[in-house]
Structures are given as C-alpha cells and as structure tokens.
Motif scaffolding. Structure first.
Motif, PDB file in Angstrom:
ATOM      1  N   LYS A   1       0.832  -1.205   0.000  1.00 15.50           N
ATOM      2  CA  LYS A   1       0.000   0.000   0.000  1.00 15.50           C
ATOM      3  C   LYS A   1       0.869   1.258   0.000  1.00 15.50           C
ATOM      4  O   LYS A   1       0.613   2.206  -0.751  1.00 15.50           O
ATOM      5  CB  LYS A   1      -0.914  -0.014   1.231  1.00 15.50           C
ATOM      6  N   THR A   2       1.906   1.266   0.833  1.00 16.74           N
ATOM      7  CA  THR A   2       2.814   2.410   0.904  1.00 16.74           C
ATOM      8  C   THR A   2       3.572   2.592  -0.407  1.00 16.74           C
ATOM      9  O   THR A   2       3.759   3.721  -0.879  1.00 16.74           O
ATOM     10  CB  THR A   2       3.812   2.226   2.059  1.00 16.74           C
ATOM     11  N   ALA A   3       4.012   1.479  -1.013  1.00 13.79           N
ATOM     12  CA  ALA A   3       4.729   1.541  -2.286  1.00 13.79           C
ATOM     13  C   ALA A   3       3.827   2.107  -3.385  1.00 13.79           C
ATOM     14  O   ALA A   3       4.264   2.932  -4.199  1.00 13.79           O
ATOM     15  CB  ALA A   3       5.228   0.157  -2.679  1.00 13.79           C
ATOM     16  N   GLN A   4       2.560   1.691  -3.411  1.00 16.17           N
ATOM     17  CA  GLN A   4       1.618   2.188  -4.411  1.00 16.17           C
ATOM     18  C   GLN A   4       1.371   3.683  -4.225  1.00 16.17           C
ATOM     19  O   GLN A   4       1.289   4.437  -5.200  1.00 16.17           O
ATOM     20  CB  GLN A   4       0.312   1.406  -4.316  1.00 16.17           C
ATOM     21  N   LEU A   5       1.263   4.107  -2.962  1.00 13.03           N
ATOM     22  CA  LEU A   5       1.050   5.522  -2.674  1.00 13.03           C
ATOM     23  C   LEU A   5       2.271   6.345  -3.083  1.00 13.03           C
ATOM     24  O   LEU A   5       2.143   7.465  -3.594  1.00 13.03           O
ATOM     25  CB  LEU A   5       0.767   5.699  -1.177  1.00 13.03           C
ATOM     26  N   PHE A   6       3.462   5.781  -2.873  1.00 16.70           N
ATOM     27  CA  PHE A   6       4.703   6.455  -3.269  1.00 16.70           C
ATOM     28  C   PHE A   6       4.744   6.654  -4.790  1.00 16.70           C
ATOM     29  O   PHE A   6       5.124   7.730  -5.273  1.00 16.70           O
ATOM     30  CB  PHE A   6       5.911   5.627  -2.818  1.00 16.70           C
ATOM     31  N   ILE A   7       4.342   5.633  -5.542  1.00 18.73           N
ATOM     32  CA  ILE A   7       4.324   5.739  -7.002  1.00 18.73           C
ATOM     33  C   ILE A   7       3.322   6.802  -7.447  1.00 18.73           C
ATOM     34  O   ILE A   7       3.584   7.581  -8.377  1.00 18.73           O
ATOM     35  CB  ILE A   7       3.982   4.372  -7.636  1.00 18.73           C
ATOM     36  N   TYR A   8       2.175   6.853  -6.771  1.00 16.34           N
ATOM     37  CA  TYR A   8       1.155   7.858  -7.083  1.00 16.34           C
ATOM     38  C   TYR A   8       1.704   9.266  -6.881  1.00 16.34           C
ATOM     39  O   TYR A   8       1.555  10.138  -7.755  1.00 16.34           O
ATOM     40  CB  TYR A   8      -0.072   7.620  -6.199  1.00 16.34           C
ATOM     41  N   HIS A   9       2.363   9.512  -5.754  1.00 13.38           N
ATOM     42  CA  HIS A   9       2.923  10.835  -5.487  1.00 13.38           C
ATOM     43  C   HIS A   9       4.058  11.159  -6.457  1.00 13.38           C
ATOM     44  O   HIS A   9       4.230  12.319  -6.850  1.00 13.38           O
ATOM     45  CB  HIS A   9       3.435  10.920  -4.046  1.00 13.38           C
ATOM     46  N   THR A  10       4.826  10.139  -6.854  1.00 17.53           N
ATOM     47  CA  THR A  10       5.883  10.353  -7.831  1.00 17.53           C
ATOM     48  C   THR A  10       5.302  10.863  -9.145  1.00 17.53           C
ATOM     49  O   THR A  10       5.858  11.775  -9.779  1.00 17.53           O
ATOM     50  CB  THR A  10       6.665   9.046  -8.085  1.00 17.53           C
ATOM     51  N   GLY A  11       4.173  10.307  -9.546  1.00 16.79           N
ATOM     52  CA  GLY A  11       3.501  10.776 -10.758  1.00 16.79           C
ATOM     53  C   GLY A  11       3.063  12.224 -10.631  1.00 16.79           C
ATOM     54  O   GLY A  11       3.210  13.013 -11.581  1.00 16.79           O
ATOM     55  N   ARG A  12       2.531  12.583  -9.470  1.00 18.49           N
ATOM     56  CA  ARG A  12       2.116  13.982  -9.254  1.00 18.49           C
ATOM     57  C   ARG A  12       3.308  14.924  -9.341  1.00 18.49           C
ATOM     58  O   ARG A  12       3.238  15.989  -9.962  1.00 18.49           O
ATOM     59  CB  ARG A  12       1.444  14.136  -7.881  1.00 18.49           C
ATOM     60  N   LEU A  13       4.421  14.544  -8.699  1.00 14.96           N
ATOM     61  CA  LEU A  13       5.606  15.398  -8.705  1.00 14.96           C
ATOM     62  C   LEU A  13       6.188  15.526 -10.118  1.00 14.96           C
ATOM     63  O   LEU A  13       6.697  16.591 -10.490  1.00 14.96           O
ATOM     64  CB  LEU A  13       6.663  14.843  -7.751  1.00 14.96           C
ATOM     65  N   MET A  14       6.099  14.445 -10.891  1.00 16.36           N
ATOM     66  CA  MET A  14       6.562  14.510 -12.282  1.00 16.36           C
ATOM     67  C   MET A  14       5.733  15.516 -13.080  1.00 16.36           C
ATOM     68  O   MET A  14       6.270  16.283 -13.886  1.00 16.36           O
ATOM     69  CB  MET A  14       6.478  13.128 -12.929  1.00 16.36           C
TER      70      MET A  14
END
Length: 236
Positions: free
Chosen positions: A37-50
């Motif tokens: 769950k944490t890894a998926q959330l991290f990927i989601y935020h990475t997309g936002r920052l990109m």
C-alpha cells in the motif's frame, strides 16, 4: 523564494484535500498489505511530482523568455500583483469564458483517462493516476505556477513546483491512512491561512522585483556593462 513553494504546498495541502482528496480515497490501494500500500502511494505521489515538475519547467522557460526582454524585475512585480489580485477575485470569475473552453475539453479527456486508470492496480496505473492528477485544475497550483514563472529559469521553475508538490505529500498521504484526520471546522479555519500566505508570497515577489538591495530577498539588479570603442586619431 524556493522555500515559499514548500510552505505553500504544506498549507495548501488542506485545500488539496477538497480537490484531490476524493481521488486519493478512490486509489485502488492494496488494503491487506501495508508495505505494498505504501509503495503504491509512493508511485502515485511520484507521478504527481513529475507532472508538477514538467509544468514548472515549461512555465520557468516562459519566464526566461520574458526575462530576455529585460523585464525580469517587472515580471516579478507583475506576478506578485497578480497573485494578490487573484486572491481577491471570486473563484468562478473565469468560468464560462470561451477562451478557456479548449482547456476544459482537454481536462475532460484527462478526467476520463483518470477514471479508467482508477480501475487498475498495476504500478504504471498509479504513476499515470498521479501524473494526470497533477494536471487537474487547481487554483493553488496556478498560484505556484506564477511563482515558477517569476523565477525565470526552467530549472528553478521545475524545482519550485516539485517543492510545492512535496509540501502536499505528508497530509495527502496521512488522509489515506486516517480519513478522519481533520474535522471540518479545523480544516475550514486552517484553509483561511492559504490566501493570507499567497498574499505574503505576492508581496515577496513584488519586493524582489523592486531590487532594494536586501540579501536573498530583494537583491539589486546586476549592472549592465556597456562596451564603448574609443577611436584615437594621431597626426602624422
């Protein structure tokens, strides 16, 4: 000035709860495995920052183009004034204007794509959701983009927006784990601080553009060096 982006993101994350919070709640996270769950959330935020970094680069490049005309200080003052004005203008002032219809059409397609990605659980789906999320209309993001433009370099413009995005990460992550993190009354009171801080940032950009000689806040403009050629005539 870069610090203001981080603070704006932290304070503005309360505003983000209303705009992007529903998307965060709808993320197809694995509720049975906290690590996943944490890894998926991290990927989601990475997309936002990109997404934020990309549009920050674009607007920083735009600011650099304007600064080439020798109006960087005027640009900083103008953007500071615009920030303050936009805080005072009603939120629905620009709604319905024909000039913005193509933008609304593109945003509609982004929302449709976002809805389709919310049905998936693959890592690339979380990255796509975050990336598309970064392009959704948000008044606070527009304010941050004005700041990125005023910095007048693509690198600093991109960094400004990434820092803004990082400021929103803690609270946007916390609500996924605890939906009742803030009561509506507390959230409403804290949201009142956002326009106040936007006005402060606007004033900072105005002061920056005035070139008052204040280190790190309002440095004096670099002196322009003119090259003159002197021709000496000697009598034979």
């Amino acid at each position: 000035m870069l610090t203001s982006a981080l603070v704006l993101g932290i304070l503005g994350s309360l505003h983000c709860l209303g705009m992007c919070g529903p998307i965060a709640f709808m993320l197809p996270l694995d509720r049975t495995n906290n690590f996943k769950k944490t890894a998926q959330l991290f990927i989601y935020h990475t997309g936002r920052l990109m997404a934020y970094g990309t549009i920050g680069l674009i607007f920083g490049f735009l600011g650099k183009g304007l600064s080439l005309f020798g109006i960087q200080q005027k640009l900083s003052i103008g953007i500071g004034v615009l920030m303050i004005i936009l805080v005072l203008v009603p939120g629905n002032f620009l709604n319905g204007h024909r000039i913005f219809r193509p933008i609304y059409s593109l945003l509609g397609k982004a929302k449709s794509k976002l809805g389709a990605e919310l049905q998936k659980k693959t890592p690339d789906a979380f990255l796509t959701i975050g990336f598309l999320n970064g392009f959704l209309p948000c008044g606070l993001v527009y304010m941050a983009l004005l700041g990125a433009t005023a910095l007048a370099t693509p690198l600093q413009g991109g960094l400004y927006m990434v820092l803004f995005g990082l400021g929103t990460v803690p609270l946007m992550s916390a609500v996924v784990y605890s939906k009742g993190l803030f009561r509506n009354s507390i959230r409403a009171k804290m949201q009142k601080l956002v326009p106040v801080f936007v006005v402060i940032i606007g004033v900072l950009f105005i002061v920056r553009g005035l070139g008052l000689g204040i280190p790190y806040v309002s440095p004096k403009p670099a002196p322009s060096h003119s090259v003159t050629a002197a021709i000496e005539c000697h009598q034979p």
